[in-house]
Write a protein that holds these residues in place. Sequence first.
Motif, mmCIF file in Angstrom:
data_model
loop_
_atom_site.group_PDB
_atom_site.id
_atom_site.type_symbol
_atom_site.label_atom_id
_atom_site.label_comp_id
_atom_site.label_asym_id
_atom_site.label_seq_id
_atom_site.Cartn_x
_atom_site.Cartn_y
_atom_site.Cartn_z
ATOM 1 N N PHE A 94 12.855 4.145 -5.639
ATOM 2 C CA PHE A 94 12.919 5.241 -6.219
ATOM 3 C C PHE A 94 13.099 4.036 -7.922
ATOM 4 O O PHE A 94 13.382 2.962 -8.045
ATOM 5 N N ARG A 95 11.569 4.202 -8.572
ATOM 6 C CA ARG A 95 12.337 3.605 -10.207
ATOM 7 C C ARG A 95 11.961 4.575 -11.465
ATOM 8 O O ARG A 95 11.204 5.464 -10.975
ATOM 9 N N ASN A 96 12.570 4.577 -12.211
ATOM 10 C CA ASN A 96 12.819 4.540 -13.930
ATOM 11 C C ASN A 96 11.352 4.612 -14.272
ATOM 12 O O ASN A 96 11.303 4.270 -15.451
ATOM 13 N N GLU B 281 10.428 8.604 -7.794
ATOM 14 C CA GLU B 281 10.808 9.049 -6.578
ATOM 15 C C GLU B 281 9.386 8.276 -5.378
ATOM 16 O O GLU B 281 8.255 10.084 -5.172
ATOM 17 N N PHE B 282 9.482 7.914 -4.137
ATOM 18 C CA PHE B 282 8.281 7.462 -3.269
ATOM 19 C C PHE B 282 8.921 6.845 -1.953
ATOM 20 O O PHE B 282 9.067 6.581 -2.017
ATOM 21 N N GLU B 283 7.241 7.219 -1.809
ATOM 22 C CA GLU B 283 7.192 6.546 0.254
ATOM 23 C C GLU B 283 6.927 5.275 0.082
ATOM 24 O O GLU B 283 5.701 5.423 -0.371
ATOM 25 N N GLU C 151 -4.167 -0.239 -7.844
ATOM 26 C CA GLU C 151 -3.810 -0.527 -7.020
ATOM 27 C C GLU C 151 -2.995 0.383 -6.470
ATOM 28 O O GLU C 151 -2.327 1.393 -6.203
ATOM 29 N N LEU C 152 -3.851 0.499 -4.803
ATOM 30 C CA LEU C 152 -3.233 0.974 -3.832
ATOM 31 C C LEU C 152 -2.250 0.521 -2.701
ATOM 32 O O LEU C 152 -1.233 0.971 -2.842
ATOM 33 N N TYR C 153 -2.071 -0.750 -2.680
ATOM 34 C CA TYR C 153 -1.689 -1.431 -1.613
ATOM 35 C C TYR C 153 -1.482 -2.998 -1.912
ATOM 36 O O TYR C 153 -2.181 -3.371 -3.226
ATOM 37 N N TYR D 245 1.892 -13.655 -0.349
ATOM 38 C CA TYR D 245 2.889 -14.761 0.546
ATOM 39 C C TYR D 245 4.002 -14.638 -0.893
ATOM 40 O O TYR D 245 4.299 -15.513 -1.621
ATOM 41 N N ARG D 246 5.655 -14.338 -0.306
ATOM 42 C CA ARG D 246 6.801 -14.419 -0.815
ATOM 43 C C ARG D 246 7.607 -15.932 -0.560
ATOM 44 O O ARG D 246 8.424 -15.886 -1.215
ATOM 45 N N GLY D 247 7.240 -16.600 0.320
ATOM 46 C CA GLY D 247 7.950 -18.328 0.551
ATOM 47 C C GLY D 247 8.316 -18.168 1.609
ATOM 48 O O GLY D 247 8.692 -17.165 1.911
ATOM 49 N N THR E 234 2.137 -4.708 1.953
ATOM 50 C CA THR E 234 2.791 -3.108 1.424
ATOM 51 C C THR E 234 2.252 -2.028 1.106
ATOM 52 O O THR E 234 1.086 -2.201 0.674
ATOM 53 N N PHE E 235 2.857 -0.482 1.836
ATOM 54 C CA PHE E 235 1.563 0.073 1.727
ATOM 55 C C PHE E 235 2.020 1.180 0.887
ATOM 56 O O PHE E 235 3.299 1.871 1.164
ATOM 57 N N GLY E 236 2.222 2.303 -0.122
ATOM 58 C CA GLY E 236 2.680 3.574 -0.736
ATOM 59 C C GLY E 236 2.029 4.764 0.131
ATOM 60 O O GLY E 236 0.616 4.296 0.426
ATOM 61 N N ASP F 147 2.704 7.766 -0.532
ATOM 62 C CA ASP F 147 1.612 8.821 -1.492
ATOM 63 C C ASP F 147 0.137 8.030 -2.295
ATOM 64 O O ASP F 147 -0.446 9.589 -2.047
ATOM 65 N N ARG F 148 0.241 6.870 -2.461
ATOM 66 C CA ARG F 148 -0.827 6.591 -2.518
ATOM 67 C C ARG F 148 -2.153 7.243 -1.734
ATOM 68 O O ARG F 148 -3.156 6.576 -1.838
ATOM 69 N N SER F 149 -1.737 6.820 -0.321
ATOM 70 C CA SER F 149 -2.282 6.748 0.628
ATOM 71 C C SER F 149 -3.276 8.345 1.095
ATOM 72 O O SER F 149 -3.889 8.819 1.070
HETATM 73 N N1 GAP Z 1 8.207 -4.874 -1.911
HETATM 74 C C1 GAP Z 1 6.940 -5.173 -2.679
HETATM 75 C C2 GAP Z 1 6.892 -3.878 -3.845
HETATM 76 O O1 GAP Z 1 7.522 -3.262 -3.351
HETATM 77 P P1 GAP Z 1 4.838 -3.003 -4.920
HETATM 78 O O2 GAP Z 1 3.524 -3.756 -5.699
HETATM 79 O O3 GAP Z 1 6.299 -3.249 -6.383
HETATM 80 O O4 GAP Z 1 5.436 -3.788 -4.254
HETATM 81 C C3 GAP Z 1 3.787 -1.506 -3.271
HETATM 82 O O5 GAP Z 1 5.164 -1.775 -3.992
HETATM 83 C C4 GAP Z 1 3.471 -0.149 -2.922
HETATM 84 O O6 GAP Z 1 4.297 0.808 -3.270
HETATM 85 C C5 GAP Z 1 2.689 -0.375 -4.325
HETATM 86 O O7 GAP Z 1 1.208 -0.590 -3.605
HETATM 87 C C6 GAP Z 1 2.504 0.972 -3.815
HETATM 88 O O8 GAP Z 1 2.041 1.567 -3.001
HETATM 89 C C7 GAP Z 1 3.639 1.272 -3.824
HETATM 90 N N2 GAP Z 1 4.170 2.280 -5.008
HETATM 91 C C8 GAP Z 1 4.485 1.570 -5.949
HETATM 92 N N3 GAP Z 1 5.748 2.132 -6.929
HETATM 93 C C9 GAP Z 1 5.543 3.202 -7.074
HETATM 94 C C10 GAP Z 1 5.230 4.472 -7.910
HETATM 95 N N4 GAP Z 1 6.099 4.241 -8.988
HETATM 96 N N5 GAP Z 1 5.000 5.496 -7.606
HETATM 97 C C11 GAP Z 1 4.175 5.717 -6.027
HETATM 98 N N6 GAP Z 1 3.879 4.475 -4.957
HETATM 99 C C12 GAP Z 1 4.486 3.049 -5.600
#
Ligand code: GAP
Length: 463
Positions: free
Chosen positions: A202-204, A217-219, A287-289, A293-295, A329-331, A333-335
């Motif tokens: 979830f991100r506002n 709200e996304f997966e 950005e799709l994915y 490298y997070r160290g 990392t993969f979204g 919904d973007r997929s």
């Molecule tokens: N853990 C690393 C991380 O969360 P991010 O680039 O912020 O990295 C990863 O998010 C992936 O999640 C993105 O590449 C995108 O596919 C998906 N994503 C991020 N924010 C999104 C949003 N608001 N709505 C849909 N997908 C989102």
Amino acid sequence: MAKKNENSMDEIVSLAKRRGFVFPGSEIYGGLANTWDYGPVGVELKNNIKQAWWKFFVKDRDDVVGLDAAILMNSKVWEASGHTAGFNDALVDCKKCRARLRADHLIEDNLDVKVEGKSLKEVTEIIKTNNLKCPSCGKSDFTEARQFNLMFKTYQGVTEEGNNIIYLRPETAQAMFVNFKNVLNSTHKKIPFGVAQIGKSFRNEITPGNFIFRTVEFEQMELEYFIKEEDWQKQFDYWQGEMIKWLEYIGVKKENYSIREHDKEELSHYSKKTIDIEYDFPFGTKELYGLAYRGNFDLTQHQKHSKQNMEYFDTEDNQKYIPHIIEPTFGVDRSVLAVMIDAYTEEEVSTANGKTETRVVMKFNKNIAPVKVAILPLSKKENLSKKAREVFDLVKTEFTSQYDESQSIGKRYRRQDEIGTPYCVTVDFESLDDDAVTVRDRDTMEQKRVKISELDKWLKEVF
Ligand code: GAP
């Protein structure tokens, strides 16, 4: 000739609603910004993508295990990860029309400048000196840029007091770090190994989201791969290769994506290298994915904040160390959006009366197509329906199927084309005599007669 419509998202959004892929969230109440609901066909497509990912990155490997953690986590997790202090977007308000905008979008949509890593003062200055205009009213009169935390806050328990604040997770990754020792102790995995998770985040987000591209709200489907520090470059290249293979697996076309490496200012302070896999969406290359490298930043932070030991004892060289991490990392919904855009095809086809018409067909890869087979009795006559129901019962367990007997056969074919069903099985009057059906191929529209007793085997061969 196949023709791909690249002009706008309108066709995709309209087809998504018409055919039950995606509906606007809370629509009858006027909607809720940046929320969408997956309909009967969309949920199948989305589930197929998630299951394919799980198979590709977890089930078919012996070095990756799964996790399904709680969305709500102790707030200290987000202090340790840096999200409480630093998971911010810089916002500006238009003083004239009061539109609230993300400063990075305002700048990057108008100038060839990357905002990541710049201070609020620098951001304010760039907007001012370039006289950037508000996209809503056209005026150039903005407030100074200020930080806005993207995490959704809520409260646990009966009182809404400060110390009861908890957050909806903004990424699934942290649960994999927090559970590192639990996974290690319960599986006895040896480094290198990974932990994978699919789940909601979830991100506002305040800016318009371009359909399901950016939602509140996304997966996410995330993989945290724990490694020895010296292996980071080798592992990074390996996982980049796996991500490309995944794109092929779900049928994203090569010509529609590209790799962009983050430059120094854009990198998170703990990352030595990050790439975005970008896709050419109709609204821009975005950005799709991601692959980072997070160290050993994450486990080090959690060791410090939780006071629990996060070290790994390497029996190969009798060494103790905090593992480093590569994160593909993969979204989800973007997929879904990328495969829908790639699949969307308009074709000119001839009709029975010698005219031409446009056929809209979603050419999904068969392995992710939401519905695999449609069973269509030629008419609603009782004996045909009965036979068709028998065929439906025969295939439905193995292949996601639809039974459809409403309207003309032509209309039903068009409907199935629009949801991308690879095979339509028609039960006609001849079927009553010869116990065979006509199978129509979605892409070539060729038809073939198949014995009902052999249909299951035939379908297993083509999928
Ligand atoms: N853990 C690393 C991380 O969360 P991010 O680039 O912020 O990295 C990863 O998010 C992936 O999640 C993105 O590449 C995108 O596919 C998906 N994503 C991020 N924010 C999104 C949003 N608001 N709505 C849909 N997908 C989102």
